[in-house]
Design an enzyme around this catalytic site. Sequence first.
Site, PDB file in Angstrom:
ATOM      1  N   SER A   6     -28.358 -14.405   2.651  1.00 39.63           N
ATOM      2  CA  SER A   6     -28.596 -13.709   3.925  1.00 39.63           C
ATOM      3  C   SER A   6     -27.950 -14.495   5.054  1.00 39.63           C
ATOM      4  O   SER A   6     -27.751 -15.709   4.937  1.00 39.63           O
ATOM      5  CB  SER A   6     -30.105 -13.616   4.181  1.00 39.63           C
ATOM      6  OG  SER A   6     -30.361 -13.134   5.482  1.00 39.63           O
ATOM      7  N   TYR A  64     -38.712 -18.007   5.558  1.00 39.77           N
ATOM      8  CA  TYR A  64     -37.674 -17.107   5.017  1.00 39.77           C
ATOM      9  C   TYR A  64     -36.315 -17.793   5.121  1.00 39.77           C
ATOM     10  O   TYR A  64     -35.523 -17.795   4.175  1.00 39.77           O
ATOM     11  CB  TYR A  64     -37.681 -15.761   5.753  1.00 39.77           C
ATOM     12  CG  TYR A  64     -36.665 -14.785   5.181  1.00 39.77           C
ATOM     13  CD1 TYR A  64     -36.771 -14.316   3.877  1.00 39.77           C
ATOM     14  CD2 TYR A  64     -35.569 -14.360   5.944  1.00 39.77           C
ATOM     15  CE1 TYR A  64     -35.825 -13.444   3.335  1.00 39.77           C
ATOM     16  CE2 TYR A  64     -34.615 -13.486   5.420  1.00 39.77           C
ATOM     17  CZ  TYR A  64     -34.758 -13.033   4.111  1.00 39.77           C
ATOM     18  OH  TYR A  64     -33.817 -12.180   3.575  1.00 39.77           O
TER      19      TYR A  64
HETATM   20  P1  NDP Z   1     -36.182  -4.029  -0.386  1.00 35.24           P
HETATM   21  O1  NDP Z   1     -37.545  -4.378   0.051  1.00 35.24           O
HETATM   22  O2  NDP Z   1     -35.705  -2.638  -0.181  1.00 35.24           O
HETATM   23  O3  NDP Z   1     -35.979  -4.432  -1.924  1.00 35.24           O
HETATM   24  C1  NDP Z   1     -36.492  -5.624  -2.439  1.00 35.24           C
HETATM   25  C2  NDP Z   1     -36.472  -5.559  -3.956  1.00 35.24           C
HETATM   26  O4  NDP Z   1     -36.968  -6.812  -4.468  1.00 35.24           O
HETATM   27  C3  NDP Z   1     -37.362  -4.472  -4.510  1.00 35.24           C
HETATM   28  O5  NDP Z   1     -36.694  -3.796  -5.549  1.00 35.24           O
HETATM   29  C4  NDP Z   1     -38.565  -5.228  -5.068  1.00 35.24           C
HETATM   30  O6  NDP Z   1     -39.044  -4.562  -6.228  1.00 35.24           O
HETATM   31  C5  NDP Z   1     -37.924  -6.553  -5.467  1.00 35.24           C
HETATM   32  N1  NDP Z   1     -38.934  -7.611  -5.531  1.00 35.24           N
HETATM   33  C6  NDP Z   1     -39.628  -8.155  -4.499  1.00 35.24           C
HETATM   34  N2  NDP Z   1     -40.509  -9.051  -4.960  1.00 35.24           N
HETATM   35  C7  NDP Z   1     -40.365  -9.087  -6.314  1.00 35.24           C
HETATM   36  C8  NDP Z   1     -40.997  -9.796  -7.351  1.00 35.24           C
HETATM   37  N3  NDP Z   1     -41.963 -10.693  -7.101  1.00 35.24           N
HETATM   38  N4  NDP Z   1     -40.621  -9.579  -8.635  1.00 35.24           N
HETATM   39  C9  NDP Z   1     -39.648  -8.692  -8.914  1.00 35.24           C
HETATM   40  N5  NDP Z   1     -38.999  -7.974  -7.964  1.00 35.24           N
HETATM   41  C10 NDP Z   1     -39.356  -8.162  -6.674  1.00 35.24           C
HETATM   42  O7  NDP Z   1     -35.219  -5.048   0.390  1.00 35.24           O
HETATM   43  P2  NDP Z   1     -33.630  -5.291   0.335  1.00 35.24           P
HETATM   44  O8  NDP Z   1     -32.967  -4.399  -0.614  1.00 35.24           O
HETATM   45  O9  NDP Z   1     -33.177  -5.318   1.746  1.00 35.24           O
HETATM   46  O10 NDP Z   1     -33.630  -6.789  -0.182  1.00 35.24           O
HETATM   47  C11 NDP Z   1     -32.926  -7.231  -1.324  1.00 35.24           C
HETATM   48  C12 NDP Z   1     -32.500  -8.676  -1.094  1.00 35.24           C
HETATM   49  O11 NDP Z   1     -31.637  -8.752   0.028  1.00 35.24           O
HETATM   50  C13 NDP Z   1     -33.642  -9.648  -0.794  1.00 35.24           C
HETATM   51  O12 NDP Z   1     -33.366 -10.852  -1.467  1.00 35.24           O
HETATM   52  C14 NDP Z   1     -33.552  -9.845   0.723  1.00 35.24           C
HETATM   53  O13 NDP Z   1     -34.061 -11.086   1.101  1.00 35.24           O
HETATM   54  C15 NDP Z   1     -32.065  -9.769   0.914  1.00 35.24           C
HETATM   55  N6  NDP Z   1     -31.557  -9.438   2.240  1.00 35.24           N
HETATM   56  C16 NDP Z   1     -31.997  -8.339   2.927  1.00 35.24           C
HETATM   57  C17 NDP Z   1     -31.443  -8.040   4.157  1.00 35.24           C
HETATM   58  C18 NDP Z   1     -31.903  -6.876   4.965  1.00 35.24           C
HETATM   59  O14 NDP Z   1     -31.709  -6.889   6.198  1.00 35.24           O
HETATM   60  N7  NDP Z   1     -32.441  -5.832   4.372  1.00 35.24           N
HETATM   61  C19 NDP Z   1     -30.370  -8.855   4.740  1.00 35.24           C
HETATM   62  C20 NDP Z   1     -30.008  -9.994   3.935  1.00 35.24           C
HETATM   63  C21 NDP Z   1     -30.566 -10.239   2.737  1.00 35.24           C
HETATM   64  P3  NDP Z   1     -40.609  -4.346  -6.582  1.00 35.24           P
HETATM   65  O15 NDP Z   1     -41.360  -4.285  -5.285  1.00 35.24           O
HETATM   66  O16 NDP Z   1     -40.626  -3.082  -7.368  1.00 35.24           O
HETATM   67  O17 NDP Z   1     -40.944  -5.537  -7.417  1.00 35.24           O
HETATM   68  C1  8X3 Z   2     -32.545 -10.355   6.292  1.00 31.98           C
HETATM   69  C2  8X3 Z   2     -31.759 -10.402   7.555  1.00 31.98           C
HETATM   70  O1  8X3 Z   2     -31.700 -11.336   9.921  1.00 31.98           O
HETATM   71  O2  8X3 Z   2     -33.737 -10.235   9.203  1.00 31.98           O
HETATM   72  O3  8X3 Z   2     -32.206 -11.399   5.448  1.00 31.98           O
HETATM   73  O4  8X3 Z   2     -33.204 -12.391   8.364  1.00 31.98           O
HETATM   74  S1  8X3 Z   2     -32.642 -11.129   8.802  1.00 31.98           S
END
Ligand code: NDP
Ligand code: 8X3
Length: 261
Positions: A149, A162
Amino acid sequence: MYLWQIDMKKDKPQNGRGVMLITGATSGFGSATARMAASQGFQLLLTGRRSDRLEALREELGHAVLKTLSFDVCDLKATQQALSNLSSDEVPDVLVNNAGLAVGKEPIDKGIYEDWNRMIDTNVKGLLHVTRELTPKMKSGARIINIGSIAGRQAYPGGAVYNASKFAVHGLTQAMRMDLLPRGIQVAQVAPGAAETEFSSVRFKGDESLAKDVYKGFEPLQAVDVADAVLYIATRPAHVSIQDLLIMPAAQASAYHYQKT
Ligand code: NDP
Ligand code: 8X3
């Protein structure tokens, strides 16, 4: 029609690309990556905790899905159990370590231990659990793509734990790349800025109005934009290693600088 809009139940993938395992395939980047990878000929192992969503994706993507595996990446035993039974042709050629979350946005002196533990257990230990179980079986030419991220490059107020977890992903990606170099396994990181998924809803514990505010006044990334970056890395020729990809909305210059209307 875009490639990822192909109806996988009707249209058989044309080109065998190998097996991709995606953690956190039930939502956001993970499910968008699953759809795009299926349309580009990958066979999929889809993981996440919400088995109903995994089953819906299996139904949607048809024969592209080899297996769905429902487990919590924080739980080492459950992770080992789920991944130990893969047959030799189910060992991933591409592992996408995507499962992750932010919980809460309190300053450090008001932080909630349970939230901190969830972030560290999922974003750092979860990634380690899955990687440790799969890498011994992965072959030369395989790729690992970690989802980092912008929060792993720049800290921001209220982001401490985070931030720490995503700085850890940044560091782990580099060390993993060095450790796995002799085995011919490439390791990459995709580090997105603000993207509209379920991320903020999870961070603000279901408060949809706070979650919506995060993306007000600018056009955030969509999950498909990040999936596109993952697929770009996954489909490079064998001699090309994309190591690090920072991908931001056009209206975001840093963790702090947004051009909002
Ligand atoms: P979502 O919340 O849409 O998706 C997160 C996914 O992670 C879900 O499929 C969830 O599945 C899974 N997950 C969470 N906890 C667990 C667990 N304990 N075991 C297994 N699976 C888990 O968020 P994003 O798609 O945005 O996030 C995906 C990744 O991208 C993360 O690592 C996030 O930190 C990162 N990210 C997000 C950004 C954003 O702005 N959205 C920017 C930069 C990075 P389930 O709940 O079914 O287990
Ligand atoms: C998610 C993006 O800027 O909210 O990783 O941390 S930010």
